[in-house]
Write a protein that holds these residues in place. Structure first.
Motif, short mmCIF file in Angstrom:
data_model
loop_
_atom_site.label_atom_id
_atom_site.label_comp_id
_atom_site.label_asym_id
_atom_site.label_seq_id
_atom_site.Cartn_x
_atom_site.Cartn_y
_atom_site.Cartn_z
N THR A 1 -7.62 1.49 -6.34
CA THR A 1 -6.74 2.52 -6.13
C THR A 1 -7.29 3.40 -5.16
O THR A 1 -9.20 2.95 -5.06
CB THR A 1 -6.57 3.17 -7.34
OG1 THR A 1 -7.92 3.82 -8.03
CG2 THR A 1 -5.28 2.80 -7.85
N ALA B 1 -6.56 4.78 3.70
CA ALA B 1 -5.99 3.31 3.17
C ALA B 1 -6.29 2.52 3.66
O ALA B 1 -6.46 1.07 3.54
CB ALA B 1 -4.79 3.81 3.07
N GLY C 1 4.83 5.11 2.63
CA GLY C 1 4.34 6.53 2.59
C GLY C 1 5.54 7.27 2.95
O GLY C 1 6.45 6.99 3.63
N LEU D 1 0.89 -1.28 -0.03
CA LEU D 1 -0.41 0.54 0.31
C LEU D 1 0.81 1.27 -0.28
O LEU D 1 1.81 1.31 1.02
CB LEU D 1 -0.81 0.22 1.47
CG LEU D 1 -1.61 1.49 1.55
CD1 LEU D 1 -2.58 1.67 0.46
CD2 LEU D 1 -1.86 1.21 3.03
N ILE E 1 -6.76 12.95 -1.45
CA ILE E 1 -6.26 11.60 -0.78
C ILE E 1 -5.81 10.27 -2.39
O ILE E 1 -7.14 10.11 -2.31
CB ILE E 1 -6.80 10.34 -0.03
CG1 ILE E 1 -6.94 12.11 1.53
CG2 ILE E 1 -5.91 9.00 0.04
CD1 ILE E 1 -7.65 11.59 2.63
N ALA F 1 -5.28 10.05 5.72
CA ALA F 1 -5.16 9.33 4.22
C ALA F 1 -4.42 7.74 4.49
O ALA F 1 -5.37 6.89 3.53
CB ALA F 1 -4.04 9.92 3.17
N ALA G 1 -4.24 6.67 -3.11
CA ALA G 1 -3.55 5.49 -2.48
C ALA G 1 -3.73 4.17 -3.57
O ALA G 1 -4.36 4.86 -4.44
CB ALA G 1 -4.35 4.82 -1.15
N ALA H 1 0.61 7.42 -5.81
CA ALA H 1 -0.09 7.42 -4.87
C ALA H 1 -1.00 9.33 -4.24
O ALA H 1 -1.06 9.65 -4.84
CB ALA H 1 0.22 7.60 -3.22
N TRP I 1 -0.07 5.41 0.02
CA TRP I 1 -0.68 6.32 -0.16
C TRP I 1 -0.02 7.50 0.14
O TRP I 1 2.07 7.85 0.28
CB TRP I 1 -1.24 6.41 1.30
CG TRP I 1 -0.46 7.05 2.73
CD1 TRP I 1 -0.99 8.04 3.22
CD2 TRP I 1 0.06 6.09 3.34
NE1 TRP I 1 -0.31 8.18 4.29
CE2 TRP I 1 0.09 7.22 4.46
CE3 TRP I 1 0.90 4.88 3.60
CZ2 TRP I 1 0.83 6.69 5.48
CZ3 TRP I 1 1.31 4.75 4.32
CH2 TRP I 1 2.27 5.49 5.16
#
Length: 155
Positions: free
Chosen positions: A35, A57, A73, A6, A21, A53, A23, A122, A8
């Motif tokens: 997504t 996510a 992230g 993931l 946001i 966010a 992701a 993202a 984001w």
């Protein structure tokens, strides 16, 4: 094997007081399985926007039935709070604690910091979110705005 990744990101549209946001969830082969593009009217700083966010996510991943997740992230402070054993009682910290509660119901999870270059898809999703009229959840496909990024990352 069996893990999902993931990525984001969040952007803030200060003039509209909105958090946007983006992701992207990929499988172990790097293929996009989902997504998320969402926005919310919030008066926030960047830490709280990234924390919000992350929470959205994580909920998206849980709702997709994902049990093993590696999160990346570009918000170092959020990753730091996510990986701490103690709770940060700021508004953003509480959002991260809520995300962590959901994550702890999964089989396994980890969170790590990645530079913006490694979080491009993202970031582009988040930047393109304000142009949408409603939140967009896409399964087994992805919006055209990240097509070139996905292709370049697959090579």
């Amino acid at each position: 094997m069996g893990y999902y990744k993931l990525n984001w990101d969040a952007t803030i549209a200060k003039e509209a007081s909105k958090v946007a946001i983006g992701a992207v969830i990929r499988d172990q082969m790097g293929l996009v399985v989902g997504t998320l593009q969402a926005q919310k009217v919030l008066f926030v700083d960047s830490f709280m926007a990234e924390a919000y966010a992350l929470m959205l996510a994580v909920i998206f991943c849980r709702d997709m039935g994902i049990q093993d997740i590696i999160m990346e992230g570009d918000a170092l402070q959020v990753i730091h709070v996510l990986n701490k054993a103690t709770t940060d009682w700021s508004q953003g910290g509480v959002l991260i604690a809520n995300a962590k509660m959901i994550l702890n119901t999964l089989h396994s999870w980890s969170g790590s910091h990645v530079k913006r270059e490694g979080n491009k898809a993202a970031h582009i999703l988040a930047r393109n979110t304000p142009s949408l009229e409603e939140d967009l959840y896409v399964l087994e496909d992805y919006p055209a705005c990240i097509h070139s990024i996905i292709l370049s990352e697959m090579m």
